[in-house]
Design an enzyme around this catalytic site. Structure first.
Site, mmCIF file in Angstrom:
data_model
loop_
_atom_site.group_PDB
_atom_site.id
_atom_site.type_symbol
_atom_site.label_atom_id
_atom_site.label_comp_id
_atom_site.label_asym_id
_atom_site.label_seq_id
_atom_site.Cartn_x
_atom_site.Cartn_y
_atom_site.Cartn_z
ATOM 1 C CG HIS A 9 -3.398 3.201 1.879
ATOM 2 N ND1 HIS A 9 -3.891 2.725 0.685
ATOM 3 C CD2 HIS A 9 -3.461 2.174 2.759
ATOM 4 C CE1 HIS A 9 -4.228 1.454 0.838
ATOM 5 N NE2 HIS A 9 -3.982 1.101 2.080
ATOM 6 C CG ASN A 52 -6.782 -1.132 1.059
ATOM 7 O OD1 ASN A 52 -6.008 -0.779 0.170
ATOM 8 N ND2 ASN A 52 -6.373 -1.533 2.245
ATOM 9 C CB CYS A 111 -0.953 0.008 1.187
ATOM 10 S SG CYS A 111 -1.946 -1.480 1.263
HETATM 11 N N1 ACO Z 1 -18.800 -9.486 8.051
HETATM 12 C C1 ACO Z 1 -19.377 -9.812 9.219
HETATM 13 N N2 ACO Z 1 -18.665 -10.179 10.316
HETATM 14 C C2 ACO Z 1 -17.336 -10.216 10.199
HETATM 15 C C3 ACO Z 1 -16.664 -9.891 8.982
HETATM 16 C C4 ACO Z 1 -17.472 -9.529 7.886
HETATM 17 N N3 ACO Z 1 -16.931 -9.180 6.695
HETATM 18 N N4 ACO Z 1 -15.333 -10.021 9.174
HETATM 19 C C5 ACO Z 1 -15.159 -10.405 10.443
HETATM 20 N N5 ACO Z 1 -16.350 -10.527 11.062
HETATM 21 C C6 ACO Z 1 -16.637 -10.885 12.447
HETATM 22 C C7 ACO Z 1 -15.522 -11.713 13.045
HETATM 23 O O1 ACO Z 1 -15.695 -13.074 12.757
HETATM 24 C C8 ACO Z 1 -15.681 -11.417 14.527
HETATM 25 O O2 ACO Z 1 -16.742 -12.204 15.026
HETATM 26 P P1 ACO Z 1 -16.640 -12.883 16.494
HETATM 27 O O3 ACO Z 1 -16.548 -11.718 17.438
HETATM 28 O O4 ACO Z 1 -17.921 -13.646 16.588
HETATM 29 O O5 ACO Z 1 -15.401 -13.708 16.456
HETATM 30 C C9 ACO Z 1 -16.177 -9.975 14.552
HETATM 31 O O6 ACO Z 1 -16.672 -9.689 13.237
HETATM 32 C C10 ACO Z 1 -15.084 -8.971 14.887
HETATM 33 O O7 ACO Z 1 -13.942 -9.250 14.095
HETATM 34 P P2 ACO Z 1 -12.651 -8.393 14.225
HETATM 35 O O8 ACO Z 1 -11.629 -8.880 13.243
HETATM 36 O O9 ACO Z 1 -12.250 -8.296 15.670
HETATM 37 O O10 ACO Z 1 -13.183 -6.977 13.724
HETATM 38 P P3 ACO Z 1 -12.575 -5.550 13.948
HETATM 39 O O11 ACO Z 1 -13.526 -4.782 14.744
HETATM 40 O O12 ACO Z 1 -11.133 -5.593 14.333
HETATM 41 O O13 ACO Z 1 -12.634 -4.977 12.470
HETATM 42 C C11 ACO Z 1 -11.227 -4.586 10.569
HETATM 43 C C12 ACO Z 1 -11.899 -5.619 11.431
HETATM 44 C C13 ACO Z 1 -12.281 -3.696 9.914
HETATM 45 C C14 ACO Z 1 -10.415 -5.277 9.490
HETATM 46 C C15 ACO Z 1 -10.301 -3.716 11.459
HETATM 47 O O14 ACO Z 1 -9.448 -4.526 12.231
HETATM 48 C C16 ACO Z 1 -9.462 -2.765 10.657
HETATM 49 O O15 ACO Z 1 -9.959 -1.822 10.094
HETATM 50 N N6 ACO Z 1 -8.168 -2.963 10.605
HETATM 51 C C17 ACO Z 1 -7.285 -2.204 9.755
HETATM 52 C C18 ACO Z 1 -6.801 -3.109 8.717
HETATM 53 C C19 ACO Z 1 -6.905 -2.616 7.344
HETATM 54 O O16 ACO Z 1 -7.535 -1.644 7.007
HETATM 55 N N7 ACO Z 1 -6.222 -3.339 6.484
HETATM 56 C C20 ACO Z 1 -6.179 -3.047 5.116
HETATM 57 C C21 ACO Z 1 -5.001 -3.690 4.485
HETATM 58 S S1 ACO Z 1 -3.525 -3.099 5.041
HETATM 59 C C22 ACO Z 1 -3.481 -1.526 4.627
HETATM 60 O O17 ACO Z 1 -4.022 -1.133 3.653
HETATM 61 C C23 ACO Z 1 -2.679 -0.658 5.465
#
Ligand code: ACO
Length: 320
Positions: free
Chosen positions: A247, A277, A111
């Site tokens: 980004h 993204n 990224c």
């Molecule tokens: N739809 C529904 N439920 C989902 C999904 C989905 N697509 N994905 C995960 N879940 C569920 C999980 O199974 C989990 O359920 P559980 O509690 O029963 O186990 C619950 O949602 C929470 O999952 P988490 O992974 O803890 O969710 P979080 O609140 O951390 O959000 C996210 C995830 C949005 C990816 C967040 O961590 C984030 O924004 N991180 C930044 C990462 C990013 O943007 N990466 C991009 C690539 S790298 C870059 O570009 C820099």
């Protein structure tokens, strides 16, 4: 001597995939995706290729700059999803453009790819080695997703963005970039293992794995610190910046960065709502959207920043 962005372009695939479209094929919902990320839809490639999208974006950028491919001395593409392992996307693009005198190579910084490419172009141009560069971020990320891993596949999209960059006697360009390989396992995708006549190993194509919370912590800590260092180096205050073109990983990351910089959120334009993204392509696509709608005036001060796998980050402050 500094550099100027003389033209921009972008290309998205024709197929729109909304959060509801994803909810029809996996256990997810528009509410889950949009409330956690700000993403509402993305474009996914069907027949489009990484080089094809890079070509369309580059032709637009050259037209915007009033230049032809023959003027290019340097082509750098940030990408982790080229159509070939080799030749590079940049060499494929050079051939498609007919940019015969340009030297062309790719940068693998995920990224941060466009920012690493832009900063590398700056170093070449500023040294006097070259006059005109084409800097591109192009990705077909959908082919790298595990479409059974809902925690990752809903975040990404496909597309390309490009900028023509030229040496200039006026303006500002100050940058920094960094890497933290120790934290590389936060986002990774394995290549094929060593397999030859001495050792045979089965090869199953790997997909992108991501620890979302680790990436979130990295982004909200590293990005504001990097922006502050660049602003300090340029002797510019955050309040003087017209736009922070970052980004497009997640709306919450952008809001957290704005808060840490004490900057207004409306100075952080977004494309993630309709693009998702797009890794290396995020920054140049957003820059082109701003340019095309006439939001940028010559003399505006912009911060550009990319961050992601590696882990890597690259930031620049520049005068439009
Ligand atoms: N739809 C529904 N439920 C989902 C999904 C989905 N697509 N994905 C995960 N879940 C569920 C999980 O199974 C989990 O359920 P559980 O509690 O029963 O186990 C619950 O949602 C929470 O999952 P988490 O992974 O803890 O969710 P979080 O609140 O951390 O959000 C996210 C995830 C949005 C990816 C967040 O961590 C984030 O924004 N991180 C930044 C990462 C990013 O943007 N990466 C991009 C690539 S790298 C870059 O570009 C820099």
């Amino acid at each position: 001597m500094t550099i100027k962005i003389a033209g921009t372009g972008s290309c998205l695939p024709g197929t729109v995939v909304t959060n509801d479209d994803l909810a029809a094929v996996m256990e997810t919902s528009d509410e889950w995706i949009s409330s956690r990320t700000g993403i509402r839809e993305r474009r996914l490639a069907k027949d489009e290729t990484t080089t094809g999208m890079a070509l369309e974006a580059s032709l637009q950028a050259l037209a915007d700059a009033g230049l032809s491919a023959k003027d290019l001395d340097l082509i750098i593409v940030g990408s982790i999803t080229g159509d070939f392992v080799t030749p590079s996307t940049a060499c494929e693009l050079q051939a498609a453009l007919g940019a015969d005198k340009a030297v062309a190579f790719d940068i693998n910084a995920a990224c941060s790819g466009f920012m690493f490419a832009l900063n590398t172009a700056y170093a070449y141009l500023q040294s006097g080695m070259y006059e005109t560069a084409l800097v591109v971020g192009a990705e077909t990320l959908s082919k790298m997703m595990d479409w059974t891993d809902r925690s990752t596949c809903v975040l990404f999209g496909d597309g390309a963005g490009a900028a023509v960059v030229q040496r200039s006697s006026q303006g500002i360009f100050v940058f920094e970039q960094g890497s933290d390989g120790k934290r590389g396992q936060a986002i990774f995708c394995r290549n094929r293992p060593c397999s030859n006549f001495l050792v045979q190993r089965d090869f199953v194509q790997d997909f992108i794995h991501m620890n979302g919370q680790e990436v979130y912590k990295f982004a909200v800590g590293t990005v504001p610190a990097s922006i502050n260092r660049v602003l300090e180096k340029a002797k510019i205050e955050a309040k003087q910046i017209d736009y922070f073109i970052l980004h497009q990983a997640n709306l919450r990351i952008l809001q957290a960065v704005a808060k840490r910089l004490k900057a207004e959120e409306n100075k952080f334009p977004i494309s993630l709502d309709h693009c998702g993204n797009i890794s290396a392509a995020s920054v140049p696509i957003l820059l082109d959207e701003m340019n095309k709608k006439g939001a940028l005036k010559r003399g505006d001060l912009l911060v550009l920043s990319g961050f992601g796998a590696g882990l890597t980050w690259g930031t620049a402050v520049l005068e439009w």
